[in-house]
Motif scaffolding. Structure first.
Motif, short mmCIF file in Angstrom:
data_model
loop_
_atom_site.label_atom_id
_atom_site.label_comp_id
_atom_site.label_asym_id
_atom_site.label_seq_id
_atom_site.Cartn_x
_atom_site.Cartn_y
_atom_site.Cartn_z
N GLY A 1 0.75 -1.40 0.14
CA GLY A 1 0.06 0.16 -0.09
C GLY A 1 0.73 1.40 -0.04
O GLY A 1 0.37 2.32 -0.04
N LEU A 2 2.07 1.17 0.05
CA LEU A 2 2.93 2.30 0.18
C LEU A 2 3.52 2.87 -1.22
O LEU A 2 3.37 1.84 -2.15
N ASP A 3 3.51 4.08 -1.52
CA ASP A 3 3.76 4.40 -2.94
C ASP A 3 5.36 4.03 -3.14
O ASP A 3 6.05 3.63 -2.21
N PRO A 4 5.96 4.01 -4.33
CA PRO A 4 7.50 3.55 -4.48
C PRO A 4 8.31 4.00 -3.82
O PRO A 4 9.15 3.33 -3.24
N ARG A 5 8.31 5.22 -3.62
CA ARG A 5 9.53 5.99 -2.64
C ARG A 5 9.26 5.53 -1.11
O ARG A 5 10.06 5.19 -0.70
N GLY A 6 8.08 5.41 -0.62
CA GLY A 6 7.88 4.96 0.63
C GLY A 6 8.28 3.37 0.80
O GLY A 6 8.94 2.93 1.87
N GLN A 7 8.09 2.64 -0.31
CA GLN A 7 8.55 1.14 -0.22
C GLN A 7 10.05 1.20 -0.27
O GLN A 7 10.38 0.19 0.85
#
Lengths: 290, 281
Positions: free
Chosen positions: A175-181
Motif C-alpha cells: 500500500g505504500l508508494d514507490p518512494r515509501g517502499q
C-alpha cells in the motif's frame, strides 16, 4: 538469535469438522544475523509459518527452537514473554494496531508492557522516531492525524522499541508508494546490519527478496520446497513456475538479453544496477573479440 | 466522445475551519470522456483518494464543482449519480457482504430493487464478464486476492455503471493477482468499451491507460499520455513515484557507457535498441 523449525505441522481448528491443515513437516533453519526471505504463492503457508516465529501459534506436531527456547507440539509453553520481546513481528498494515492518544505513548506501550521503566521507554521512543524517518514534532500528535505512510513508521518504531533480536516483516511495504517502499526496505536493511538483527521477510515481491535477502525459502502447499541464495533460487525459472512464482522482472529481462546475445551473462543479476553493469561488460568483451 | 465526469477547479480541505491549513486537493480540473481509461497517479497523500471521494459525493468541495454527465453533483442527485459509478477498493476483504459469490454480486441489485429474474440474469452476465462463472456458489473468503477483486468488479458491473473506478484495487494483490485483475479490465474494455478510472501508484498499471493525471501535494502536476508522463523522468522519482522498469534500465545502461539511441518505455523497445545499436552491425 537463530530459529529452527523441525518437522513442523499445523492444522487450524484441529479436532473439529473444520480442521484444515496448513503446514506439513516444515523443516528449515534461520541462522543468527541472516536476512531470510520467505516467498510463496498465496495460500502456500507463509502467514501460518510466520506466527510460529514467536509462538503465537504452536505446532500441532514438531518443534520450534527460538534461540534457546523450545516450543514442542502438545506441551504447554509457559512464560512466552521473553520470546515475544526478542522476536518482533511487523504485521501487514501494522498501522491498524495503533491505539494510543499520542505517538509517544504508542511507541512506549510495548517496552513498558515488558517491564521497562517509563524514562527508558521514553528515551527509546525519542531515538526511534528519528530512526524511522519522522520529525520529533510527531511525538505529541495523535497517531490518527498522521498520513498512512507516517502511521506505518510509528507502528514499526513500536516494534523496534522492544529491542528485538529477530524482526519478522509481513509484506511491510503493502500500500505504500514507490518512494515509501524503498525508504522502508532500505531502513530495515540498515537496521539489520547496524543492530546485527536476524531479519525474516515474508513477501510477494520477488524484487525485494532478490535485492535484500541472503537466503530465500520457497513455500508451496504448506511445505518448504526449496532454499538457497537469491542467485541460485532465481536461476531456475522453470522450477519457480512449478511453484506458481514468477522470477523478478530483472531476471526475466536478463533472459531476453541472453537470448538476443546468444550466450549467458556471467551471473544471475539481482538489481537493475547489476544488470546494467553486466550488459556493459558483455558488450566490451564482444567488441574486444571482433 | 460525450463527457461522463468532470472536476472543475475543485479545492477541498479536511480542515477548512483552520486558516492556512493545507488543501488535500487544490484547484484540480479534468474530464473523463466515455470509453476512456484514465489513471490518476501520485505519492501517498497526494490527493488521489480524496478525488475519488469527491467524485462519488462522499465529500463535497469547498470550491469548484464535480459534474456527472454535465450535471453538478449535489445532495439531490447524489444517489442517482452514484448508481452511475461502480467502485472497487483496495482491500478485497473489506467489501464482501454476501455468503456466496453470487449473493455478493446480487447485493447491490437487491438494494436497488431490481426484479428477481433480471437480477439473476445480471449476476450471471457480470460474473461471466470477469470469468468467475464457475465460482457462483463459492464462499468469497476462500478465493484468492485476484479472484476476490474480480468478484468485486462483477458486483460493480451488475449495476451497469457508466464508469468503473478502481481505487488502488491492485495494490494489495500478489503479482499474479494483479496481472489477473488488469487483464480482466483490459478485456472488459475491448469487449464493452467500458470507461475506467484507476487510482494507482503502480506505473505499469498506469501505462495501460489512455491518459494519465499526475498528482503532487494535492495539485495536478501534469496530464498526458503515459509516454508524455513518463518522459518527465526524474520528476516522477522526486514526487515519490518510480520510473518504469525499461526506462530505469535505459538510464543505467547509458550511465555504463552502453550506446543507445534513446530511453525506452517498454522492454521490447529497449531490447530492439540494444540489438540495433550494438549487435546488428
Amino acid at each position: 538469535m537463530d530459529i529452527k523449525l523441525q518437522q513442523v505441522s499445523y492444522a487450524y481448528a484441529q479436532g473439529t469438522p473444520f480442521e484444515k491443515r496448513a503446514l506439513f513437516d516444515v523443516d528449515f533453519d534461520i541462522p543468527s544475523h541472516t536476512y531470510q526471505a520467505i516467498i510463496g504463492h498465496t495460500g502456500s503457508g507463509k502467514s501460518t509459518i510466520l506466527q510460529h516465529f514467536n509462538a503465537l501459534l504452536r505446532p500441532t506436531s514438531g518443534e520450534v527452537h527460538i534461540g534457546d527456547r523450545l516450543i514442542i507440539a502438545g506441551k504447554k509453553a509457559k512464560d512466552l514473554k521473553a520470546v515475544r520481546q526478542k522476536v518482533g513481528i511487523v504485521f501487514q498494515f501494522p498501522e491498524h494496531q495503533l491505539f494510543e492518544e499520542t505517538v509517544l505513548k504508542d511507541i512506549m506501550f510495548g517496552p513498558m508492557n515488558f517491564g521497562i521503566s517509563e524514562e527508558e521507554a521514553e528515551a527509546r521512543a525519542r531515538e526511534l522516531v528519528s530512526l524511522v524517518g519522522l520529525p520529533d514534532s510527531v511525538l505529541d500528535k495523535s497517531p490518527f492525524d498522521l498520513s498512512g505512510g507516517q502511521m506505518r513508521r510509528v507502528a514499526i518504531a513500536g516494534v523496534l522499541a522492544m529491542d528485538p533480536e529477530v524482526i519478522v516483516l509481513d509484506e511491510p511495504t503493502a500500500g505504500l508508494d514507490p518512494r515509501g517502499q524503498k525508504e522502508i526496505m532500505d531502513m530495515f536493511y540498515q537496521l539489520h546490519q547496524e543492530r546485527h538483527l536476524t531479519t525474516i521477510l515474508v513477501t510477494h515481491s520477488m524484487e525485494d527478496a532478490a535485492r535484500y535477502a541472503d537466503n530465500i525459502v520457497i513455500m508451496h502447499e504448506g511445505k518448504n520446497v526449496l532454499s538457497g541464495t537469491p542467485r541460485i533460487i532465481f536461476k531456475d525459472v522453470e522450477t519457480l513456475k512449478k511453484f506458481r512464482l514468477e522470477p523478478p522482472r530483472i531476471v526475466r529481462f536478463q533472459q531476453k538479453i541472453e537470448h538476443m546475445m546468444g550466450h549467458s551473462l556471467s551471473k544471475v543479476c539481482l538489481t537493475e544496477e547489476e544488470l546494467a553493469a553486466e550488459i556493459a561488460q558483455a558488450l566490451r568483451e564482444e567488441r574486444a573479440e571482433s | 466522445m460525450p463527457e461522463i465526469l468532470s472536476l472543475n477547479n475543485v479545492t477541498f480541505s479536511y480542515t477548512p475551519e483552520i486558516q492556512n491549513s493545507r488543501n488535500a486537493v487544490e484547484n484540480v480540473s479534468f474530464a473523463v470522456d466515455e470509453g476512456e481509461w484514465i489513471a490518476i497517479v501520485g505519492h501517498n497523500g497526494s490527493g488521489k483518494s480524496t478525488i475519488a471521494k469527491l467524485m462519488n459525493g462522499l465529500l463535497f468541495p469547498q470550491q469548484g464543482d464535480v459534474r456527472i454527465l454535465r450535471e453538478p453533483l449535489n445532495e439531490e442527485n447524489l444517489w442517482e449519480s452514484r448508481s452511475l459509478m461502480g467502485m472497487v477498493f483496495q482491500n478485497p476483504d473489506n467489501q464482501f457482504v454476501g455468503a456466496t459469490v453470487q449473493d455478493d454480486v446480487a447485493f447491490a441489485l437487491e438494494n436497488n430493487g431490481i426484479p428477481f429474474e433480471e437480477m439473476v440474469k445480471r449476476v450471471h452476465a457480470a460474473l461471466e464478464q470477469v470469468k468467475m462463472s464457475q465460482f457462483l456458489d463459492h464462499e468469497p473468503h476462500h478465493l484468492s486476492g485476484g479472484q476476490k477483486q474480480r468478484v468485486a468488479i462483477a458486483g460493480a458491473l451488475a449495476l451497469k455503471p457508466k464508469l468503473l473506478i478502481l481505487d488502488e484495487a491492485t495494490s494489495m494483490l500478489d503479482p499474479q493477482g494483479r496481472a489477473e485483475v488488469l487483464q480482466t479490465v483490459q478485456t472488459l474494455r475491448t469487449e464493452t468499451g467500458l470507461t475506467v478510472l484507476s487510482i494507482t501508484h503502480d506505473l505499469e498499471e498506469a501505462m495501460l491507460a489512455d491518459r494519465v493525471l499526475f498528482m503532487n501535494d494535492g495539485k495536478k502536476f501534469a496530464e498526458g499520455t503515459p509516454a508524455e508522463i513518463f518522459a518527465l523522468g526524474d520528476k516522477l522519482v522526486e514526487f515519490g513515484l518510480d520510473l518504469p522498469f525499461a526506462l530505469k534500465l535505459s538510464k543505467l545502461l547509458q550511465k555504463e557507457g552502453v550506446p543507445l539511441m534513446g530511453q525506452h518505455m517498454t522492454e521490447e523497445e529497449l531490447v530492439n535498441d540494444l540489438w540495433t545499436s550494438n549487435f546488428n552491425k
